[in-house]
Design an enzyme around this catalytic site. Structure first.
Site, PDB file in Angstrom:
ATOM      1  N   ASP A 101      14.095 -11.791  10.532  1.00  0.00           N
ATOM      2  CA  ASP A 101      14.959 -11.610  11.693  1.00  0.00           C
ATOM      3  C   ASP A 101      14.207 -11.851  13.003  1.00  0.00           C
ATOM      4  OD1 ASP A 101      16.651 -10.735   9.713  1.00  0.00           O
ATOM      5  OD2 ASP A 101      17.138  -8.831  10.683  1.00  0.00           O
ATOM      6  N   HIS A 146      10.473  -9.259  10.134  1.00  0.00           N
ATOM      7  CA  HIS A 146      10.766  -9.776  11.470  1.00  0.00           C
ATOM      8  C   HIS A 146       9.699 -10.793  11.855  1.00  0.00           C
ATOM      9  CE1 HIS A 146      12.961  -5.944  11.393  1.00  0.00           C
ATOM     10  NE2 HIS A 146      13.767  -6.487  12.290  1.00  0.00           N
TER      11      HIS A 146
END
Length: 332
Positions: free
Chosen positions: A139, A291
């Site tokens: 992400d 992430h």
């Protein structure tokens, strides 16, 4: 008289300085609160660079529920998927090496072909059948970390899913094209990633989502329908949110393994590795949250060892395009 004025002037000066400092702190706090999470992380890196030489900055404001405290619901949201290939795909045998302190140079990329009307379907070498599947998801990118992640995925011939922020994609079009050309699934992670803005109403969320969609359509000539809500659906979305999104054909994806790389301002590679391996222990299908946004410099350190250990445990690797039932944490 002059002595009294001097005695009075010193406290007044101190009061003035304290008032000015308080006003400055309030204004600074207000300014920082209006920044997007990725901008706040970048600001922290610029102000305190010595803190991040060997560690990773968590994206400020990205709060993920501890996965152990969440009862997951499989397949609340459905959409048409391409049929899953008969042969599960896996990666090359792991070397068994510990987490490296430096990345090895990766060379020799291979072209891969798209396999879907909406999103790219990666093709990896078929090695063996496996009932255990790991879905690596990233992400908040693309960022300066993303090329390193892509190099690692290419080295191990692993397919993954990148939920990109529209503003980040707009600023780094070459990385978006590279993600696609190397056979990974691209999903939508909103354009702004601003919690107050996107969660103010279903309409606001969809408008922000569509803004990112336009960027990706311009860059890739496709409109990804796979979506990950910033922070996940649990605690952020209502029934109305879910209904509006599904009516427009979007497929929501949460996770059931959280690397906890945003659990603190600084998260080390060993912690990321340990969290992932602990949480996959009882799972056949592991949707793993990472992430690759700004500052996540320990992700490339942890990722090779994670891939090697999961392969050793019998996991194959696929993008979320191939998951039969999306993992969604939202509950009525």
């Amino acid at each position: 008289m002059e002595h009294k004025m001097r005695d009075l002037g010193i406290p007044l000066m101190k009061l003035f300085m304290l008032s000015f400092a308080f006003f400055f702190l309030v204004q600074t706090g207000m300014y920082i609160s209006q920044l997007s999470p990725e901008k706040r992380s970048q600001l922290a890196m610029n102000i305190f660079p010595w803190l991040f030489a060997d560690e990773v900055v968590a994206m400020v404001g990205e709060v993920n529920d501890p996965i152990d405290d969440v009862d997951l619901t499989q397949g609340i949201i459905f959409a048409e998927h391409q049929s899953v290939p008969e042969d599960d795909q896996s990666v090359a045998s792991p070397s068994g090496a510990p987490i490296a302190t430096q990345l090895e140079e990766v060379t020799g990329k291979e072209d891969q072909k798209p396999g879907g009307e909406v999103l790219l379907s990666p093709v990896a070498p078929v090695a063996k059948r496996s009932a255990k599947v790991a879905y690596l998801t990233f992400d908040d990118g693309p960022s300066d970390i993303t090329p390193q992640v892509l190099d690692i995925l290419d080295k191990y011939k692993v397919q993954a899913t990148f939920f990109v922020i529209g503003s980040q994609a707009d600023a780094r079009p070459d990385l978006i094209r590279r993600i696609r050309s190397e056979g990974h699934l691209i999903g939508n992670h909103t354009y702004s990633h601003r919690y107050r803005q996107i969660y103010s109403s279903p309409t606001a969320f969809i408008q922000d989502l569509q803004q990112a969609e336009e960027v990706l359509h311009r860059l890739l000539d496709e409109r990804p329908k796979h979506v990950r809500a910033p922070g996940g659906t649990k605690g952020n979305m209502s029934v109305e949110f879910i209904k509006r999104l599904t009516e427009q054909g979007y497929v929501l994806h949460d996770w059931n393994v959280d690397s906890r790389d945003t659990a603190a301002p600084v998260v080390g590679a060993e912690s990321i590795y340990g969290q992932v391996l602990r949480q996959v222990a009882d799972k056949e299908k592991a949707v793993i949250l990472f992430h690759d946004g700004p500052g996540k410099i320990s992700l490339p350190v942890a990722l090779p060892a994670i891939i090697e250990e999961l392969t050793k445990q019998g996991f194959a690797f696929k993008s979320l395009e191939h998951i039969a039932r999306p993992v969604v944490m939202y509950q009525h």
